[in-house]
Design a protein around this motif. Structure first.
Motif, PDB file in Angstrom:
ATOM      1  N   LEU A 141       0.820  -1.212   0.000  1.00 10.51           N
ATOM      2  CA  LEU A 141       0.000   0.000   0.000  1.00 10.51           C
ATOM      3  C   LEU A 141       0.852   1.259   0.000  1.00 10.51           C
ATOM      4  N   LYS A 142       1.903   1.275   0.775  1.00  4.93           N
ATOM      5  CA  LYS A 142       2.772   2.448   0.839  1.00  4.93           C
ATOM      6  C   LYS A 142       3.348   2.765  -0.549  1.00  4.93           C
ATOM      7  N   ALA A 143       3.802   1.740  -1.234  1.00  4.88           N
ATOM      8  CA  ALA A 143       4.365   1.942  -2.577  1.00  4.88           C
ATOM      9  C   ALA A 143       3.303   2.434  -3.552  1.00  4.88           C
ATOM     10  N   GLU A 180       2.679   6.106  -2.834  1.00  4.07           N
ATOM     11  CA  GLU A 180       3.805   6.891  -3.359  1.00  4.07           C
ATOM     12  C   GLU A 180       3.741   6.995  -4.875  1.00  4.07           C
ATOM     13  N   ALA A 181       3.381   5.901  -5.539  1.00 10.43           N
ATOM     14  CA  ALA A 181       3.269   5.918  -7.002  1.00 10.43           C
ATOM     15  C   ALA A 181       2.158   6.868  -7.448  1.00 10.43           C
ATOM     16  N   TYR A 235       2.670  10.173  -9.674  1.00  9.62           N
ATOM     17  CA  TYR A 235       1.927  10.393 -10.915  1.00  9.62           C
ATOM     18  C   TYR A 235       1.338  11.803 -10.938  1.00  9.62           C
ATOM     19  N   HIS A 236       0.663  12.191  -9.853  1.00  8.11           N
ATOM     20  CA  HIS A 236       0.029  13.514  -9.808  1.00  8.11           C
ATOM     21  C   HIS A 236       1.061  14.630  -9.879  1.00  8.11           C
ATOM     22  N   GLU A 237       2.197  14.445  -9.242  1.00  6.04           N
ATOM     23  CA  GLU A 237       3.252  15.458  -9.285  1.00  6.04           C
ATOM     24  C   GLU A 237       3.871  15.581 -10.672  1.00  6.04           C
TER      25      GLU A 237
END
Length: 151
Positions: free
Chosen positions: A6-8, A11-12, A16-18
């Protein structure tokens, strides 16, 4: 127990949004063609803006008034050649954001182009991304089924 990290995944998703770049739209104000740079707003920033201007569900699937959200969109920049303007000026010893004034002065077709960009950045791209991910998952599941049938 979860079989995924879940953490990964979180972060993904953030990465993506950034990675989403602003979109430039050419408009005409007076006799001058200007480029309006529309940034993507991630998460709470977009949600808070959209919630200020609700509208019932509509055929586009938005829960907000596209026109008002575009009009009040923060961080718009306007580019004229090599000059870039963040549209803030000082009025009566306060920062004043001129984007709503500029937006109001634009022609209908320019506003439509800007609203289309807003919709594309915040709604359509997400729909396309989700549809692609669902199709990939279905292909994987189908390949696994074919593989298990062959055994």
């Amino acid at each position: 127990m979860a079989m995924f990290d879940l953490k990964a995944l979180i972060e993904a998703e953030r990465a993506y949004h950034e990675s989403i770049k602003p979109v430039d739209v050419d408009v005409m104000l007076g006799d001058t063609v200007l480029t309006v740079r529309v940034p993507y707003l991630y998460g709470e920033a977009f949600d808070a803006l959209a919630e200020k201007y609700p509208v019932g569900r509509n055929p586009l699937g938005t829960w907000f008034d596209l026109d008002q959200v575009m009009r009040e969109h923060p961080d718009i920049r306007v580019i004229d050649g090599d000059e870039e303007d963040d549209l803030f000026v000082l009025r009566n010893q306060r920062a004043y954001y001129r984007w709503p004034d500029m937006y109001d002065a634009l022609d209908r077709s320019d506003k439509e182009s800007l609203r289309a960009v807003l919709w594309g950045l915040h709604i359509e791209e997400r729909r396309k991304r989700l549809a692609t991910a669902i199709a990939k998952r279905a292909m994987r599941e189908n390949e696994e089924e074919v593989k298990s049938d062959a055994e």
